[in-house]
Design a protein around this motif. Structure first.
Motif, PDB file in Angstrom:
ATOM      1  N   UNK A 193      93.841 -71.122  30.887  1.00 39.99           N
ATOM      2  CA  UNK A 193      94.284 -71.335  29.421  1.00 39.99           C
ATOM      3  C   UNK A 193      94.245 -70.210  28.583  1.00 39.99           C
ATOM      4  N   UNK A 194      95.336 -69.818  27.820  1.00 43.82           N
ATOM      5  CA  UNK A 194      95.049 -68.681  26.982  1.00 43.82           C
ATOM      6  C   UNK A 194      95.239 -68.854  25.456  1.00 43.82           C
ATOM      7  N   UNK A 195      95.495 -70.007  24.896  1.00 40.94           N
ATOM      8  CA  UNK A 195      95.378 -70.416  23.372  1.00 40.94           C
ATOM      9  C   UNK A 195      95.247 -72.021  23.467  1.00 40.94           C
ATOM     10  N   UNK A 196      94.641 -72.295  22.214  1.00 34.91           N
ATOM     11  CA  UNK A 196      94.348 -73.809  22.082  1.00 34.91           C
ATOM     12  C   UNK A 196      94.558 -74.158  20.761  1.00 34.91           C
ATOM     13  N   UNK A 197      94.946 -75.517  20.540  1.00 36.90           N
ATOM     14  CA  UNK A 197      95.112 -75.813  19.338  1.00 36.90           C
ATOM     15  C   UNK A 197      93.823 -76.340  18.458  1.00 36.90           C
ATOM     16  N   UNK A 198      93.708 -76.666  17.463  1.00 38.51           N
ATOM     17  CA  UNK A 198      92.332 -77.070  16.602  1.00 38.51           C
ATOM     18  C   UNK A 198      92.011 -78.591  17.422  1.00 38.51           C
ATOM     19  N   UNK A 199      92.653 -79.236  17.847  1.00 35.84           N
ATOM     20  CA  UNK A 199      92.276 -80.510  18.406  1.00 35.84           C
ATOM     21  C   UNK A 199      91.884 -80.146  20.112  1.00 35.84           C
ATOM     22  N   UNK A 200      91.826 -79.090  20.513  1.00 33.41           N
ATOM     23  CA  UNK A 200      91.642 -78.657  21.805  1.00 33.41           C
ATOM     24  C   UNK A 200      92.616 -78.656  23.019  1.00 33.41           C
ATOM     25  N   UNK A 201      93.919 -79.109  22.389  1.00 36.16           N
ATOM     26  CA  UNK A 201      95.025 -79.075  23.376  1.00 36.16           C
ATOM     27  C   UNK A 201      95.372 -77.752  23.981  1.00 36.16           C
ATOM     28  N   UNK A 202      95.685 -77.574  25.189  1.00 41.94           N
ATOM     29  CA  UNK A 202      96.076 -76.179  25.827  1.00 41.94           C
ATOM     30  C   UNK A 202      97.155 -75.980  25.335  1.00 41.94           C
ATOM     31  N   UNK A 203      97.487 -74.783  24.689  1.00 41.34           N
ATOM     32  CA  UNK A 203      98.839 -74.434  23.979  1.00 41.34           C
ATOM     33  C   UNK A 203      99.415 -73.329  24.615  1.00 41.34           C
ATOM     34  N   UNK A 204      98.721 -72.691  25.352  1.00 43.69           N
ATOM     35  CA  UNK A 204      99.357 -71.625  26.052  1.00 43.69           C
ATOM     36  C   UNK A 204      98.551 -71.424  27.697  1.00 43.69           C
ATOM     37  N   UNK A 205      99.275 -71.197  28.581  1.00 47.21           N
ATOM     38  CA  UNK A 205      98.840 -70.877  30.003  1.00 47.21           C
ATOM     39  C   UNK A 205      99.354 -69.643  30.676  1.00 47.21           C
ATOM     40  N   UNK A 206      98.438 -69.012  31.384  1.00 51.05           N
ATOM     41  CA  UNK A 206      99.056 -67.636  31.921  1.00 51.05           C
ATOM     42  C   UNK A 206      98.356 -67.390  33.422  1.00 51.05           C
ATOM     43  N   UNK A 207      99.059 -66.470  34.144  1.00 52.91           N
ATOM     44  CA  UNK A 207      98.378 -65.868  35.362  1.00 52.91           C
ATOM     45  C   UNK A 207      97.527 -65.140  34.946  1.00 52.91           C
ATOM     46  N   UNK A 208      96.432 -64.737  35.515  1.00 58.75           N
ATOM     47  CA  UNK A 208      95.831 -63.671  34.745  1.00 58.75           C
ATOM     48  C   UNK A 208      95.898 -62.393  35.423  1.00 58.75           C
ATOM     49  N   UNK A 209      96.675 -62.391  36.800  1.00 52.69           N
ATOM     50  CA  UNK A 209      96.881 -61.227  37.750  1.00 52.69           C
ATOM     51  C   UNK A 209      98.545 -61.195  38.135  1.00 52.69           C
TER      52      UNK A 209
END
Length: 229
Positions: free
Chosen positions: A183-199
């Motif tokens: 997970x790379x970003x969240x909304x205020x309610x904790x919803x995962x707002x962005x995902x990514x592959x780290x490498x």
């Protein structure tokens, strides 16, 4: 002069679309998607649903890929039964876009998933979805806005380091994360707002709709990665 990269964007497939005197089946896309790619320095190519067996050949001709937003992912793809508020399936789109995602990951081309596209990325890597959440699609047919906070040290945070307000319209979200996704970003309610592959290659999913806003940074980063690749 460096050639502009060719960025493929998946499309809707809709029946009985009307324009002028015509009412026909259509492959279509909200204009915000190609405009965003063009404003970010790329060339936009629409990718209507096709045979999944052709996904690798299609991706081989692209420099980058965007999986656009749209209908709910059919729950069978993550081992679940549809719940009452889950929308009708878009089976041709699901099959085509999952194949595009897997081909892009195999080939290592930059990949951006938008809303449904982020959810499909998660499913393609073995993750699951929450089939309904409240608060992220308040008025039918109207994009809302809410703040999104980046996770420090992630690729997304290197692109957009500050908390920002984003255009949003979704009623499903990521549940269990797919293999290697962070997970790379969240909304205020904790919803995962962005995902990514780290490498590895540039791979990012955002739950919001950058094509409905003015912030070009995410797609500029995609275009830069596609140009470098």
């Amino acid at each position: 002069m460096v050639a502009r990269p060719l960025i493929g964007i998946s499309t809707y497939a809709e029946s009985g679309v009307r324009w002028g005197v015509w009412q026909l089946d259509a492959a279509l896309l909200p204009a915000g998607y190609p405009r965003l790619v063009q404003r970010a320095g790329g060339l936009a190519a629409m990718l209507p649903p096709d045979s999944p067996e052709l996904a690798a050949e299609t991706v081989a001709r692209l420099d980058g890929l965007v999986i656009a937003g749209g209908p709910d992912v059919e729950p069978v793809h993550y081992g679940a039964e549809p719940e009452p508020r889950t929308g009708p399936p878009a089976r041709a789109r699901d099959a085509w876009e999952l194949a595009l995602i897997r081909a892009a990951l195999d080939r290592g081309i930059p990949l951006l998933g938008v809303c449904r596209g982020m959810q499909l990325l998660n499913v393609a890597l073995g993750g699951t979805l929450v089939q309904h959440i409240d608060g992220h699609a308040e008025t039918p047919g109207v994009f809302g806005r809410h703040p999104v906070k980046p996770v420090p040290g992630t690729r997304y945070a290197s692109i957009v380091p500050e908390e920002t307000e984003v255009p949003t319209y979704h009623h499903q979200s990521v549940d269990r994360l797919g293999t290697n996704l962070l997970p790379s970003a969240h909304a205020e309610d904790g919803t995962v707002e962005a995902v990514e592959l780290p490498s590895g290659p540039w791979v990012l999913g955002v739950q919001w709709h950058p094509e409905m806003g003015e912030d070009l940074r995410v797609v500029q980063s995609l275009v830069a990665a596609a140009t470098a690749a």
